[in-house]
Design an enzyme around this catalytic site. Structure first.
Site, PDB file in Angstrom:
ATOM      1  N   ASP A 174       0.827  -1.198   0.000  1.00 50.84           N
ATOM      2  CA  ASP A 174       0.000   0.000   0.000  1.00 50.84           C
ATOM      3  C   ASP A 174       0.868   1.258   0.000  1.00 50.84           C
ATOM      4  OD1 ASP A 174      -2.031   1.818   0.335  1.00 50.84           O
ATOM      5  OD2 ASP A 174      -2.349   1.380   2.446  1.00 50.84           O
ATOM      6  N   ASP A 369      -1.911   6.442  -6.071  1.00 53.69           N
ATOM      7  CA  ASP A 369      -2.181   5.496  -4.988  1.00 53.69           C
ATOM      8  C   ASP A 369      -2.349   4.077  -5.518  1.00 53.69           C
ATOM      9  OD1 ASP A 369      -2.764   4.603  -2.383  1.00 53.69           O
ATOM     10  OD2 ASP A 369      -4.917   4.869  -2.696  1.00 53.69           O
TER      11      ASP A 369
END
Ligand SMILES: *[C@@H]1O[C@H](CO)[C@@H](O)[C@H](O)[C@H]1NC(C)=O
Length: 495
Positions: A174, A369
């Site tokens: 992440d 992201d």
């Protein structure tokens, strides 16, 4: 100038030729005017089987990346069915709202204090009744929501190993959070079901707790102290959390090791981590892997997310991870912690730059992201994209379909398949320095069904909310992050 435009947007120079072709061959199906060919079947879940074998390159840090719920995932299978599209998109919206909250906290008025956590974080000693004592005390004590994200939607996983002897774990990676953690023994009350055996620190000869007096302990957004040992806590936007001892041990990435890697040994964990053993934070914060291992890897890593859930990509560290043909754009580092900001400057549809004032992008700012699924744009950028895309699809004869969850621009592809493929107008995202992401065909539409294929972009509520380039649009590119050179890059066709 012309060369730059062509390299940025492969559709531009082709267009006049194709228009001619289409005009000449009027009877040709939709496939005739194809600029981006989408293999429809490959995008419809559930994919039947894993197409690609796992390849290992000895001596490297290159790890295979797979979709968490796809057939190549070691986590997929009997336990827990894959979530539905509506569940995935709803979770994606929660992640985006959480990112927006974090961004406005870090850039806005409420600059929160780090370190001192006036709350008792006690791993291994769950309080009796509250399902989430961390979460509730967080509210009353006004604890910062720590670096993290709604990992529910962190869709891609990699294998890492921890400890000596090394134990293998499949974790979510992440770029929207910093601190890594895995579930740890003793983990009795607040543990979720995971596929791998839970990490047992007492079996690792290289494991050590980090002391409360260590500066590493004060790197944490949320920390506490139990018996002289540093305790970490990460709470995610959806009420998920992990609490435990902040520890260090040997981390193995493919064939390479990072000694003394600091991570959370989570003894109390709750949330929708779906069988993953934990999470590998790749953000810009001081506790993340690329920052901790800066001397070793130069703050550089790259990943490639496969086009379909049946494919395999990679995650790699070090300067060698960068593709030679990557198009670079500056990494903007003045906008607060964790997230990777880039300067989006424009959007092209069918080779034409949309008329969007530059101030629309500069006001919102843009984050790249790995965990957000659908790209979010300021409304003033999304509207022109939508209308240009609708026009381009109409010109190719596609009928509109009802909206789907957060996706408001959908089409019925029924009858348009040409040998299993449909033609789509190309969409490109343009960044500072001329870097450009010509979105792969697999990243233009989100397919709920053949009869409901939706433009895989959505509008933020407000032009001041940060834009987010999501993972659907990153598919098949090698996406490079270089903290040393302060650059982000995109290289096409990497997986
Ligand atoms: C780490 O701290 C916990 C809690 O105090 C303790 O049980 C454990 O033995 C410690 N581990 C090591 C290697 O010091």
């Amino acid at each position: 100038m012309a060369a730059a435009a062509a390299s940025c947007c492969h559709g531009c120079w082709l267009l006049p030729l194709l228009l001619l072709l289409t005009a000449a061959a009027g009877a040709l199906g939709a496939g005739g005017s194809s600029l981006e060919l989408l293999d429809v079947k490959s995008l419809l879940l559930p994919a039947a089987s894993c197409h690609t074998p796992e390849e290992q390159k000895p001596g490297t840090t290159r790890m295979p990346v797979v979709h968490r719920h796809g057939p190549c995932s070691p986590l997929a299978g009997k336990q827990g069915k894959a979530p539905s599209h509506t569940e995935i998109l709803a979770a994606d919206q929660r992640r985006v709202e959480y990112i927006h909250r974090r961004v406005s906290e870090s850039t806005g008025r409420v600059r929160r204090k780090r370190g001192a956590a006036p709350v008792e974080l006690r791993p291994g000693a769950p309080s009796s009744t509250s399902p989430s004592s961390l979460s509730s005390s967080t509210k009353s004590a006004n604890l910062p929501v720590s670096s993290g994200s709604v990992v529910d939607t962190g869709n891609y996983v990699v294998p890492i190993s921890l400890g000596t002897p090394a134990e293998r774990f499949t974790v979510i990676f992440d770029t929207g959070s910093d601190t890594a953690w895995v579930q740890c023994e003793p983990c009795v009350v607040y543990c979720y079901q995971q596929k791998d055996p839970i990490f047992n620190p007492s079996k690792s000869s290289t494991y050590a707790n980090i002391s409360c007096s260590s500066s590493y302990c004060s790197d944490l957004d949320v920390s506490s102290c139990t018996g002289g040992h540093c305790v970490y806590g990460v709470e995610y936007g959806d009420g998920s959390f992990t609490v435990g001892f902040y520890a260090q041990d040997t981390l193995t990435l493919a064939y390479d090791t990072v000694k003394g890697f600091r991570f959370g040994c989570g003894e109390r964990n709750r949330g929708l981590f779906g069988e993953a053993a934990g999470l590998l934070g790749l953000g810009r914060g001081s506790t993340s892997l690329p920052v901790q291992a800066y001397d070793k890897y130069g703050g550089s890593f790259a990943y490639c997310l496969p086009a379909t859930s049946a494919g395999r990509g990679f995650l790699d560290f070090g300067r060698g991870a960068a593709a030679a043909n990557a198009r670079l754009t500056p990494m903007l580092t003045d906008n607060g912690p964790t997230f990777y900001y880039v300067g989006m400057t424009g959007i092209k549809v069918d080779g034409h730059l949309l008329s969007i004032p530059g101030s629309v992008f500069s006001t919102a700012g843009t984050i790249l992201d790995s965990g957000t699924v659908i790209t979010r744009l300021p409304p003033s950028a999304y509207e022109p994209l939508r209308s240009a895309f609708v026009k381009a699809m109409a010109a190719r004869g596609y009928k509109k379909a009802p909206s789907y969850s957060i996706l408001d621009t959908c089409f019925d592809l029924t009858g348009h398949q040409h040998q299993g493929k449909v033609a789509l107008p190309p969409v490109s995202l343009v960044f500072q320095g001329g870097a450009c992401l010509d979105v792969d065909a697999s990243g233009i539409l989100y397919l709920a069904d053949v009869s409901q294929a939706c433009l895989a972009f959505a509008a933020n509520d407000d032009d001041t909310d940060v834009a987010i380039v999501g993972n659907t649009q990153q598919k098949t590119y090698s996406v490079l992050y270089d903290l040393g050179k302060k650059a982000v890059g995109f290289a096409p066709g990497a997986c």
